[in-house]
Enzyme design. Structure first.
Site, short mmCIF file in Angstrom:
data_model
loop_
_atom_site.label_atom_id
_atom_site.label_comp_id
_atom_site.label_asym_id
_atom_site.label_seq_id
_atom_site.Cartn_x
_atom_site.Cartn_y
_atom_site.Cartn_z
N CYS A 57 -51.87 8.52 20.98
CA CYS A 57 -50.85 8.99 20.04
C CYS A 57 -51.14 8.36 18.69
O CYS A 57 -51.92 7.42 18.58
CB CYS A 57 -49.46 8.59 20.52
N CYS B 103 -48.41 7.53 16.43
CA CYS B 103 -47.22 6.97 15.78
C CYS B 103 -47.28 5.47 15.51
O CYS B 103 -46.66 4.99 14.57
CB CYS B 103 -45.95 7.33 16.55
N CYS C 110 -45.84 11.12 15.13
CA CYS C 110 -46.95 11.22 16.09
C CYS C 110 -48.05 12.18 15.64
O CYS C 110 -48.94 12.50 16.41
CB CYS C 110 -46.41 11.64 17.45
N LYS D 110 -41.91 15.17 28.17
CA LYS D 110 -41.43 14.00 27.44
C LYS D 110 -40.27 14.43 26.56
O LYS D 110 -40.42 15.27 25.67
CB LYS D 110 -42.56 13.41 26.60
N ARG E 34 -39.68 1.16 20.09
CA ARG E 34 -40.03 1.33 18.68
C ARG E 34 -39.98 0.00 17.92
O ARG E 34 -40.70 -0.17 16.95
CB ARG E 34 -39.16 2.43 18.06
N ARG F 260 -37.95 12.75 16.27
CA ARG F 260 -39.06 13.43 16.94
C ARG F 260 -38.62 14.73 17.63
O ARG F 260 -39.30 15.24 18.50
CB ARG F 260 -39.67 12.50 17.99
N GLU G 211 -43.75 23.34 30.14
CA GLU G 211 -44.61 22.29 29.56
C GLU G 211 -45.62 21.80 30.60
O GLU G 211 -46.80 21.62 30.29
CB GLU G 211 -43.75 21.10 29.10
N LYS H 266 -40.90 11.63 31.53
CA LYS H 266 -40.45 10.47 30.76
C LYS H 266 -39.25 10.85 29.93
O LYS H 266 -39.30 11.91 29.30
CB LYS H 266 -41.60 10.04 29.85
N SER I 151 -38.55 1.80 27.83
CA SER I 151 -38.04 0.55 27.27
C SER I 151 -36.53 0.42 27.36
O SER I 151 -36.01 -0.65 27.66
CB SER I 151 -38.49 0.42 25.81
N TYR J 26 -42.16 -1.66 32.90
CA TYR J 26 -42.28 -3.00 32.32
C TYR J 26 -41.94 -4.08 33.34
O TYR J 26 -42.16 -5.27 33.09
CB TYR J 26 -41.34 -3.13 31.10
C1 PBG Z 1 -45.74 7.02 21.61
C2 PBG Z 1 -44.93 6.52 22.73
C3 PBG Z 1 -43.55 6.20 22.77
C4 PBG Z 1 -43.30 5.70 24.04
C5 PBG Z 1 -44.49 5.74 24.75
N1 PBG Z 1 -45.46 6.27 23.93
C6 PBG Z 1 -42.55 6.23 21.69
C7 PBG Z 1 -41.95 7.51 21.25
O1 PBG Z 1 -42.34 8.60 21.68
O2 PBG Z 1 -41.11 7.42 20.37
C8 PBG Z 1 -41.98 5.17 24.52
C9 PBG Z 1 -42.06 4.21 25.65
C10 PBG Z 1 -40.85 3.40 25.92
O3 PBG Z 1 -39.76 3.61 25.38
O4 PBG Z 1 -40.99 2.48 26.73
N2 PBG Z 1 -45.47 8.32 21.20
#
Ligand code: PBG
Length: 326
Positions: A123, A125, A133, A198, A208, A220, A236, A251, A277, A316
């Site tokens: 990615c 970003c 991204c 996603k 972030r 996004r 998708e 995700k 996260s 995590y």
């Molecule tokens: C990059 C990416 C993100 C996450 C994984 N890859 C951030 C986003 O899409 O904003 C999020 C992972 C997480 O929250 O643990 N695009």
């Protein structure tokens, strides 16, 4: 009189051994992928805890190596890397720099642990000054001009030794572009695990902070999926498979277990789920307050992913869980 011909489910719950004998799902070390944030810094000792993700760190290469060494000792089989570059620019050039932080980290890890599976989050970003991204023009993320940069990123990551390319950008057509570029560069055996489904989720908030990749304007929602949608997830996933994805990811995880199950039932590729996260932060905050028992709640959340049909889990909590499984 008590009738005796009713179902007695309790017969098979009488002891731990009995329960284990009939257990339908379990989490093993083979299912788990740990996630690490690696920062490009000259300070070898750099190890900074992420405030919104207690127990998770931004790590220098050296500190990453120390952490991974411990985790490998506990049975770690696979990990995914996120990079924080020294400088960012409009085009996210740090993502496809052969000397970028992910490339350096991948080379270091593969040299020491050739058998360890390294997943590269593909990615832009974390590398763009605007935090989006893809390539931005008139405050809109441009789809097709981004594809070439993602393809370059994937090839650069594969060259560094990445075992699996995991595009997380949600541009249309990225899997096809990445597959073509990998094949052309000779990486025909490097699989793609697409973040196929996603969602534009608030559960990414802590990430972030961790990756310093929050968008500087807007959000996004013009590229990641709208949370209320279900049928769109099937489109998708199907599109990514047609373009050559080898595995599909859903995700976030816990709020989207219905989607994990649907993807499982509709496609026969391996399905991954990402406990993101925000999911980590919620469990961790409650645990640190003493409101829930961390270990058992983590295990319950992970086995829920298996029950929903996931084959592999990005979490995590992986390092902690490996210790428990051992
Ligand atoms: C990059 C990416 C993100 C996450 C994984 N890859 C951030 C986003 O899409 O904003 C999020 C992972 C997480 O929250 O643990 N695009």
């Amino acid at each position: 009189m008590i009738p005796t011909d009713f179902y007695r489910g309790r017969r098979l719950r009488t002891s731990p051994a009995m329960r284990e004998l009939v257990r339908e799902n379990q989490v093993t070390a083979n299912d788990l992928v740990m996630l690490y944030f690696v920062i490009d810094t000259d300070d070898e000792d750099f190890k900074k805890e992420i405030p919104s993700m207690p127990g998770q760190y931004q790590l220098s290469l050296k500190q990453l190596e120390i952490k991974v060494a411990e985790a490998v000792g506990n049975g770690l089989k696979a990990l995914m890397l996120f990079g924080i570059p020294k400088t960012k620019d409009e085009m996210g050039s740090g993502a496809y720099d052969d000397n970028g932080i992910i490339q350096k980290a991948t080379r270091m890890l593969k040299a020491r642990w050739p058998e360890l599976i390294i997943l590269a989050d593909t990615c832009l970003c974390e590398y763009t000054s605007h935090g989006h991204c893809g390539v931005v023009k008139n405050e809109y993320v441009q789809n097709d001009p981004t594809l070439n940069l993602l393809a370059r990123t994937a090839v650069s990551q594969a060259k560094a030794g990445a075992d699996i390319i995991a595009p997380s950008d949600m541009m249309d057509g990225r899997v096809a572009a990445i597959r073509a570029a990998l094949d052309e560069a000779g990486f025909i055996n490097v699989p793609i695990m697409s973040y196929a489904v996603k969602y534009a989720s608030s559960f990414y908030g802590p990430f972030r902070d961790a990756a310093e990749g929050a968008p500087k304007f807007g959000d996004r929602k013009t590229y990641q999926m709208d949370p209320p949608n279900v049928r769109e997830a099937m489109r998708e996933a199907a599109a990514d498979l047609e373009e050559g994805a080898d595995m599909l990811m859903v995700k976030p995880g816990q709020p989207y277990l219905d989607i994990v199950r649907l993807v499982r039932d509709n496609f026969d590729t391996p399905v991954a789920v990402y406990q993101v996260s925000g999911e980590y932060a919620l469990i961790k905050a409650a645990a640190l307050n003493g409101w829930v028992d961390e270990q058992s709640i983590v295990m319950e959340s992970l086995v829920g992913f298996k029950r929903a049909g996931a084959d592999l889990i990005l979490s995590y909590f992986t390092e902690d869980v490996l210790k428990v499984l051992k």
